[in-house]
Design an enzyme around this catalytic site. Sequence first.
Site, PDB file in Angstrom:
ATOM      1  N   CYS A 181     -18.141   1.040 132.418  1.00  0.00           N
ATOM      2  CA  CYS A 181     -19.117   1.467 133.418  1.00  0.00           C
ATOM      3  C   CYS A 181     -18.503   2.427 134.423  1.00  0.00           C
ATOM      4  CB  CYS A 181     -19.672   0.239 134.136  1.00  0.00           C
ATOM      5  SG  CYS A 181     -20.684   0.615 135.578  1.00  0.00           S
ATOM      6  N   TRP A 204     -24.144  -8.850 131.810  1.00  0.00           N
ATOM      7  CA  TRP A 204     -22.799  -8.544 131.350  1.00  0.00           C
ATOM      8  C   TRP A 204     -22.090  -9.874 131.075  1.00  0.00           C
ATOM      9  CZ3 TRP A 204     -20.665  -3.603 130.811  1.00  0.00           C
ATOM     10  CH2 TRP A 204     -21.428  -2.547 131.324  1.00  0.00           C
ATOM     11  N   THR A 239     -25.535  -6.346 137.594  1.00  0.00           N
ATOM     12  CA  THR A 239     -24.746  -5.130 137.505  1.00  0.00           C
ATOM     13  C   THR A 239     -23.277  -5.379 137.808  1.00  0.00           C
ATOM     14  OG1 THR A 239     -25.173  -4.568 139.832  1.00  0.00           O
ATOM     15  CG2 THR A 239     -26.727  -3.724 138.191  1.00  0.00           C
ATOM     16  N   VAL A 240     -22.443  -4.474 137.296  1.00  0.00           N
ATOM     17  CA  VAL A 240     -21.038  -4.378 137.669  1.00  0.00           C
ATOM     18  C   VAL A 240     -20.867  -3.042 138.371  1.00  0.00           C
ATOM     19  CG1 VAL A 240     -20.116  -5.873 135.868  1.00  0.00           C
ATOM     20  CG2 VAL A 240     -20.452  -3.445 135.367  1.00  0.00           C
ATOM     21  N   TYR A 300     -27.575  10.645 133.848  1.00  0.00           N
ATOM     22  CA  TYR A 300     -28.534   9.616 133.437  1.00  0.00           C
ATOM     23  C   TYR A 300     -29.964  10.154 133.468  1.00  0.00           C
ATOM     24  CZ  TYR A 300     -24.890   6.052 133.546  1.00  0.00           C
ATOM     25  OH  TYR A 300     -23.764   5.304 133.281  1.00  0.00           O
TER      26      TYR A 300
END
Length: 341
Positions: A51, A84, A118-119, A182
């Site tokens: 990521c 995740w 999220t990370v 993105y």
Amino acid sequence: MTTSKSESGSYVEAGEFKRDTNYIETRITADGRDGFPVEAGRYRLVAARACPWANRTLIVRRLLGLESALSLGLCGPTHDKRSWTFDPDPGEVDPVLGIHFLRDAYLKRFPDYPRGITVPAVVDERTGAVVTNDYAQITLDFSTEWAEFHRPGAPRLYPEDLRAEIDSVNRRVYTEVNNGVYRCGFAGDQAAYDAAYDRLFTALDWLSERLAGQRYLVGDTITEADVRLFTTLVRFDPVYHGHFKCNRDKLTELPVLWAYARDLFQTPGFGDTVDFTQIKQHYYIVHTDINPTRIVPQGPELANWLTPHGREALGGKPFGDGTPPPPPLEAERVPAGHTPL
């Protein structure tokens, strides 16, 4: 949004891609004003090498020498629709938090957490609950609030006299480049893609002009601005050029940015956090609506990341009056074959 390893994911949106920017704004600070004071050994940074947003935290933690104060948990490169996961660990369970799904740390604090998992995220090891996932603020706080635990010779990544300029550059880099790739990849129609494409390469041309006469984005040393741009550039040819259709030029065809990216990659703390294998696995396996076969390409060639860049001629010193970080901890090294280093 996340997707199951066994289900087709949906990342492409109707029209223009719009990122959810609502993060957990709790901060870990020296004065503990949000209830979470900076303490060595209390918190665990959970990241994923795949990521780009999490990669920032890995770089800054390395550069500042926070390894002994802030432990690290690494998720695997792919995830299912829930979360995740800690695939690289024995039994796929984080050895400190005792969980397989990062989601469990979010639900520990917010039982009805409504957003994507999220990370990066910072978790309180005492409770096993997430503290924050506000990735942009996390690295700034590493530089400022965690100063007590910086290594001797740590660089000044967010110096007060340059903060206004760093913030200005970061805003444009985020909207046009970090998130711009993105917007290209997840565009839902031709008009949205065309607009995103034009904005992205306009910004890359602006960066090329800015960096043609100076070694770093702001000032004459590495700052937070360089960290934020690097994590997108290092993924450009392996992923964004083809997978996200950002294909006016490869990074290797943009002489200034290619030299700049190699300069940073060869600087301790940058390239030694990059896992090209996991990067490609993440994008090509998880985004099944873009790549339904989940075939991961073998290329591009990586050895050219180690070729001379010539940026020293522009002056500047990467760490200013400081020193490079020591080599990565043995347990935190990128696996052989996943990097040209």
